[in-house]
Design an enzyme around this catalytic site. Structure first.
Site, PDB file in Angstrom:
ATOM      1  N   HIS A 249       0.838  -1.208   0.000  1.00  0.00           N
ATOM      2  CA  HIS A 249       0.000   0.000   0.000  1.00  0.00           C
ATOM      3  C   HIS A 249       0.868   1.252   0.000  1.00  0.00           C
ATOM      4  O   HIS A 249       1.904   1.301   0.662  1.00  0.00           O
ATOM      5  CB  HIS A 249      -0.887   0.023   1.250  1.00  0.00           C
ATOM      6  CG  HIS A 249      -1.931  -1.039   1.248  1.00  0.00           C
ATOM      7  ND1 HIS A 249      -3.143  -0.893   0.620  1.00  0.00           N
ATOM      8  CD2 HIS A 249      -1.944  -2.283   1.790  1.00  0.00           C
ATOM      9  CE1 HIS A 249      -3.856  -1.994   0.782  1.00  0.00           C
ATOM     10  NE2 HIS A 249      -3.153  -2.853   1.493  1.00  0.00           N
TER      11      HIS A 249
ATOM     12  N   THR B 246      14.282  -8.451   2.628  1.00  0.00           N
ATOM     13  CA  THR B 246      13.923  -7.069   2.303  1.00  0.00           C
ATOM     14  C   THR B 246      14.812  -6.493   1.201  1.00  0.00           C
ATOM     15  O   THR B 246      14.561  -5.398   0.726  1.00  0.00           O
ATOM     16  CB  THR B 246      14.071  -6.178   3.553  1.00  0.00           C
ATOM     17  OG1 THR B 246      15.427  -6.263   3.999  1.00  0.00           O
ATOM     18  CG2 THR B 246      13.148  -6.628   4.668  1.00  0.00           C
TER      19      THR B 246
ATOM     20  N   ARG C 181      19.910 -11.331   6.689  1.00  0.00           N
ATOM     21  CA  ARG C 181      21.313 -10.936   6.469  1.00  0.00           C
ATOM     22  C   ARG C 181      22.063 -12.135   5.906  1.00  0.00           C
ATOM     23  O   ARG C 181      21.723 -13.280   6.238  1.00  0.00           O
ATOM     24  CB  ARG C 181      21.973 -10.534   7.789  1.00  0.00           C
ATOM     25  CG  ARG C 181      21.259  -9.423   8.503  1.00  0.00           C
ATOM     26  CD  ARG C 181      21.876  -8.090   8.161  1.00  0.00           C
ATOM     27  NE  ARG C 181      21.259  -7.030   8.929  1.00  0.00           N
ATOM     28  CZ  ARG C 181      20.672  -5.956   8.373  1.00  0.00           C
ATOM     29  NH1 ARG C 181      20.614  -5.821   7.071  1.00  0.00           N
ATOM     30  NH2 ARG C 181      20.148  -5.017   9.129  1.00  0.00           N
TER      31      ARG C 181
END
Ligand SMILES: CC(C)(COP(=O)(O)OP(=O)(O)OC[C@H]1O[C@@H](n2cnc3c(N)ncnc32)[C@H](O)[C@@H]1OP(=O)(O)O)[C@@H](O)C(=O)NCCC(=O)NCCS
Length: 216
Positions: free
Chosen positions: A115, A168, A183
């Site tokens: 969003h 991410t 990581r």
């Protein structure tokens, strides 16, 4: 990684809709492929058959597992010997290479699920979605159970995503990633710590006398 196929002959829309219905009403609820041999094998074959009609392209021996959700699935490209794991959610435009494995409940978030939230005066639900490229998972990747992959991420060839990792950022080839945010804990193609230490140790000094002289 199969090349993007822009020139795929479009399937009759009705055939796709029938196969989507067969998958979501029947195939998705059949047992997982590993369940009691024959039933598991038949369920796997049924899901593969209908998904082949739904996906934009599907290689050989594709395994869409029990409970997998892929929206309309119409833009999915998936290579030979790859799978969408038990209860996994992937977006309808994901690109998956060859030999990709997914543990259960992996969640890949698609481009239309992020969003926008820039406008403080408008409810977030009315602000539409931030666009991003489709998620790409290259050949020979293993995604551990309950990993989460955010929109637009590119996961490089031969990498491993640990159980529960939240990815991410893009993942380079052969990286092993874990944690939240994920990581890199090491590279599969880099020597391990013990090997590295061996490489940096000073050379063993030459013996002053032949070894068998100790016995004299
Ligand atoms: C990612 C994974 C492959 C790493 O295995 P490994 O290379 O043997 O890693 P190690 O066990 O040596 O751990 C190395 C470090 O990473 C950490 N680590 C390993 N896996 C982790 C994970 N999933 N999340 C967070 N940290 C993790 C370890 O705690 C360790 O940290 P430390 O050095 O501070 O002690 C493995 O831990 C994993 O998550 N496998 C997924 C299993 C799975 O989901 N199977 C589903 C069926 S397909």
């Amino acid at each position: 990684m199969p090349a993007a196929r822009d020139n795929v002959t479009p399937r009759p829309r009705a055939a796709t809709i029938i196969c989507q219905a067969l998958y979501y009403l029947v195939g998705r609820y059949l047992p997982p492929s590993y369940a009691c041999s024959l039933l598991g094998r038949l369920s796997k074959q049924f899901r593969a058959l209908v998904c082949r009609q739904i996906f934009r392209s599907a290689g050989r021996n594709v395994n869409v597992e029990h409970g997998a959700y892929f929206g309309s699935g119409r833009l999915i490209e998936i290579g030979d010997n790859s799978g969408i794991g038990v209860d996994c959610h992937v977006p309808a435009d994901i690109r998956i290479g060859r030999d990709v494995m997914m543990g259960p409940e992996v969640l890949v978030i698609g481009r239309n699920q992020n969003h926008r939230f820039d406008d403080l005066d408008l409810p977030i639900r009315l602000q539409g979605y931030a666009d991003s490229p489709p998620v790409v998972i290259e050949d020979d990747v293993w995604l551990g159970a309950r990993a989460i992959v955010l929109p637009g991420i590119h996961i490089g060839r031969g990498s491993i995503i640990g159980a529960g990792a939240i990815v991410t950022r893009d993942v380079p080839p052969f990286a092993i990633c874990a944690g939240n945010p994920a990581r890199i804990i090491r590279f599969r193609n880099a020597p391990c710590e013990a090997e590295r230490q061996l490489d940096t140790l000073p050379p063993v000094p030459a013996c002053a006398a032949p070894v068998n002289s100790l016995e004299e």
